[in-house]
Design an enzyme around this catalytic site. Structure first.
Site, PDB file in Angstrom:
ATOM      1  N   HIS A 305      33.587  47.103  39.339  1.00 38.42           N
ATOM      2  CA  HIS A 305      33.860  47.986  40.474  1.00 38.42           C
ATOM      3  C   HIS A 305      35.360  48.221  40.582  1.00 38.42           C
ATOM      4  O   HIS A 305      36.152  47.284  40.519  1.00 38.42           O
ATOM      5  CB  HIS A 305      33.345  47.337  41.763  1.00 38.42           C
ATOM      6  CG  HIS A 305      33.749  48.062  43.012  1.00 38.42           C
ATOM      7  ND1 HIS A 305      34.608  47.522  43.946  1.00 38.42           N
ATOM      8  CD2 HIS A 305      33.406  49.291  43.477  1.00 38.42           C
ATOM      9  CE1 HIS A 305      34.771  48.378  44.943  1.00 38.42           C
ATOM     10  NE2 HIS A 305      34.063  49.454  44.682  1.00 38.42           N
ATOM     11  N   HIS A 350      42.623  54.126  44.029  1.00 41.64           N
ATOM     12  CA  HIS A 350      41.565  54.092  45.039  1.00 41.64           C
ATOM     13  C   HIS A 350      41.907  55.133  46.095  1.00 41.64           C
ATOM     14  O   HIS A 350      42.778  54.899  46.934  1.00 41.64           O
ATOM     15  CB  HIS A 350      41.471  52.694  45.649  1.00 41.64           C
ATOM     16  CG  HIS A 350      40.196  52.467  46.403  1.00 41.64           C
ATOM     17  ND1 HIS A 350      39.985  51.376  47.215  1.00 41.64           N
ATOM     18  CD2 HIS A 350      39.049  53.193  46.463  1.00 41.64           C
ATOM     19  CE1 HIS A 350      38.771  51.436  47.742  1.00 41.64           C
ATOM     20  NE2 HIS A 350      38.196  52.531  47.295  1.00 41.64           N
TER      21      HIS A 350
END
EC number: 3.1.4.11
Length: 711
Positions: A305, A350
């Site tokens: 992830h 991100h």
């Protein structure tokens, strides 16, 4: 204790210069570059550093902790400083586990080459050592640490200090008697072979001696037939032949005369028990042993992830190192979040957080370099895809590339990020919710793993295809397992599912992947930068099958008509009872190495993870003040309904009555890869690094059915 390493230390020119020491700059960032003096110690196993040439030195790293050496051109940090630092003079030391890399800048290209060649030579030597050579080197390390005045001899006072360092609490009179027995020269000190004999007396394994004598007619040796009886009866190797037993004698018996007579001495027997053949992990499960020709959705797939992050999810550092580490540990699904960057250069980070940014082209180059060290040189790109109308114009200009079967899924989100001015306008218009703009060129790469929204299992069956994939948050996936566990299992027999950590895990913590594997979810994405129980389970699960990152699901998770429900497992699953006798421990490391006088009080905790009804834990009593050779002799019993999904985790803890017990080491493996009989479990650190020779000795027995069943 002489070895090839000692020979190299006295003859290799690079190692000789490294032992003299050299000044180098330690580099952490553009603003942090400090001059340090690095020197290889005389043991050839540790590098120390000091702030000044003759200043107080302290350990920097151990050679056994080093994975590889990279030149300056392959260093992400040093490349970013290429305008002010010559890359040819720089190199990077990469460590096992999650320890940060060490970037160094030498004063010249020649000095950089000396350290790069020398360090790689030492790493290769350590890697190629067999069990006995590692033990010899371990003894040599302890001798160096115990010989405080470095005169090549150890007085009894130095031995007493060493025993505390080695986690041994021993009666002084008994310790002195062992010391005198080993001091054959009667010099009042121990040298070389005398220290080896002292160590052997110290580590005499009474429990192994007793086992050896129970199968030996004369108590001195095991004949070929006696050893074969042991393998078949105790080790449960029913198919073992005399030819295989003879092979093991040839492999582990140290004396040539024993090999000629086809007998195994006590030393050879212990060597066998400590080897990979005597390990709890079945050697047959180490190479690729499963059917690798089935559809992709029939496998559990090691998945990461936000792979680019090496810290937290909000302000953490993004780095290509995240991809390197994930791919090298067997990860087969990595995540790439692509956004528009300055001057149209795509970046990865991100989105909508304060995490740092890295170039998309650097990520792609890194994946190309590290993804195919065992794979078929093919990649599937998973991501969102433009509708046919949106994509049609682009596809007319450039045909879609053809992709065949793959062994690496590259999960990508290709989005453009509005410029600051545009964002301000959008913020003012609260009525309109901005829709991410997908890049047509990258969208066209998504063929077999098109992301589709999950609405219901019925909707998926009626509207979606086998080559599409749905993603679930951990919260949603767990809820579906409870509400419709069997439907989820059936869904995962024909379509891929990816599960990702909750958005509340901003600290990059992990969830237990076992709960999702129980429902057949293939891609359970983990924050691989965070060590802990959850990553131990993940690493243990994918340790099998060659570490290729693919594990074939049990047949009841591949059958589209399966009746299996992970919350309510019923027949025809073959329940089993597991008996574990935790016998003893060997050379357990200190929890706090800075406290010489502290000695651990170890206990062993055994945990089972599987379907909810199988999840359990038990532990032994603690042994007071003995981390060197503690003895427990306790038996634990577990009853498991679905052994095909069970994972075992052995954890050694330091008992503390004042607060939580401290972690010492662990080892995690699948139930299906466990060997029965008398086995050693070689412990790993929190980061999954070997703690050899630290181990625990156990006896494993698996019985069919639940204990007490009439059947």
């Amino acid at each position: 204790m002489a070895s090839l390493l000692q020979d190299q230390l006295t003859t290799d020119q690079d190692l000789l210069l490294m032992q003299e020491g050299m000044p180098m700059r330690k580099v952490r960032s553009k603003s942090w570059k400090k001059l340090r003096y690095f020197r290889l110690q005389n043991d050839g196993m540790t590098v120390w550093h000091a702030r000044q040439a003759r200043g107080s030195a302290k350990p920097s790293f151990s050679i056994s902790d080093v994975e590889t050496i990279r030149n300056g051109h392959d260093s992400e940090l040093l490349r970013s400083l290429a305008e002010e630092l010559p890359l040819e003079q720089g190199f990077t030391i990469v460590f096992h586990g999650r320890r940060s890399n060490l970037d160094l800048m030498a004063n010249s290209v020649e000095e950089a080459q000396i350290w790069m060649r020398g360090l790689q030579l030492l790493v290769d030597l350590v890697t190629s050592m067999d069990h006995q050579e590692r033990l010899d080197q371990w003894l040599s390390d302890w001798f160096q640490r115990g010989d405080k005045n470095q005169d090549g001899k150890m007085s009894f006072q130095e031995v007493q200090r060493l025993l505390h360092l080695m986690n041994v609490e021993m009666d002084q009179e008994y310790a002195f008697s062992l010391f005198q027995a080993a001091d054959t020269s009667q010099s009042g000190t121990l040298e070389g072979e005398e220290f080896v004999q002292f160590y052997k007396a110290l580590t005499k394994r009474a429990e192994v001696q007793e086992l050896f004598e129970s199968f030996s007619a004369d108590g001195q040796k095991l004949t070929l037939l006696e050893f074969l009886d042991f393998l078949q009866e105790e080790q449960k190797e029913r198919d073992c032949t005399s030819e295989l037993a003879l092979e093991l004698i040839d492999r582990y018996e140290p004396s040539d005369s024993g090999k000629l007579r086809h007998v195994l001495s006590m030393d050879g027997f212990l060597s066998y028990l400590c080897s990979k053949d005597g390990d709890i992990f079945n050697p047959a499960c180490l190479p690729i042993y499963q059917d690798m020709t089935q559809p992709l959705n029939h496998y559990f797939i090691c998945s990461s992830h936000n792979t680019y992050l090496v810290g937290d999810q909000l302000c953490g550092q993004s780095s290509v190192e995240g991809y390197i580490r994930a791919l090298k540990r067997g990860c087969r699904c990595v995540e790439v979040d692509v956004w528009d960057g300055p001057s149209g250069e795509p970046v990865v980070y991100h989105g909508h957080t304060l995490t740092s940014r890295i170039l998309f082209k650097d990520v792609v180059a890194t994946v190309a370099q590290y993804a195919f060290q065992e794979l078929r040189r093919k990649i599937l790109v998973k991501g969102k895809k433009l509708t046919l109308e949106e994509d049609l114009e682009y596809e007319e200009e450039e045909a879609e590339p053809e992709l065949e079967e793959s062994e690496l899924a590259l999960e990508s989100q290709f989005e453009t990020e509005p410029e600051p001015q545009e964002q301000n306008l959008q913020n003012k218009d609260k009525k309109k919710k901005s829709k991410p703009i997908l890049c047509p060129a990258l969208s066209s790469l998504v063929i077999y793993l098109k992301s589709v929204s999950f609405r219901s299992f019925t909707h998926s069956k009626e509207h979606y295809h086998f080559y599409e994939i749905s993603s679930f948050s951990e919260t949603k996936a767990k809820r579906l397992i409870k509400e419709a566990g069997n439907e989820f299992v059936q869904h995962n027999t024909w379509q891929l599912s990816r599960v990702y950590p909750s958005g509340l895990r901003t600290d990059s913590s992990n969830y237990n992947p076992q709960e999702l594997w129980n429902a057949g979810c293939q891609m359970v994405a983990m924050n691989m930068q965070t060590a802990g129980l959850e990553m131990d389970i993940c690493d243990g699960h994918f340790r099998q099958n060659g570490g290729c990152g693919y594990v074939l699901k049990p047949d009841f998770l591949r059958d589209i008509q399966s009746s299996f429900h992970p919350e309510k497992p019923i027949s025809p699953f073959k329940a089993q009872t597991l008996l574990i006798q935790v016998i003893s421990g060997q050379q357990l490391p200190k929890v706090d190495k800075t406290k010489e006088g502290s000695i651990v009080d170890p206990l062993v905790k055994v945990q089972i993870f599987g379907v909810r009804l199988d999840t359990a834990r038990q532990e032994t009593n603690y042994v007071e003040n003995n981390g060197f050779n503690p003895y427990w002799g306790q038996t634990l019993c577990f009853r498991v309904l679905v052994p095909e999904l069970a994972m075992l985790r052995f954890v050694v803890m330091d008992y503390d009555w004042k607060s939580r017990n401290d972690f010492i080491g662990q080892y995690t493996l699948p139930w299906t890869c466990m060997q029965q009989g008398y086995r050693h479990i070689h412990l790993l650190s929190k980061d999954g690094i070997s703690l050899r020779p630290a181990s625990i000795f156990v006896y494993i027995c698996i019985q069919e059915g639940l204990e007490g069943d009439e059947s």
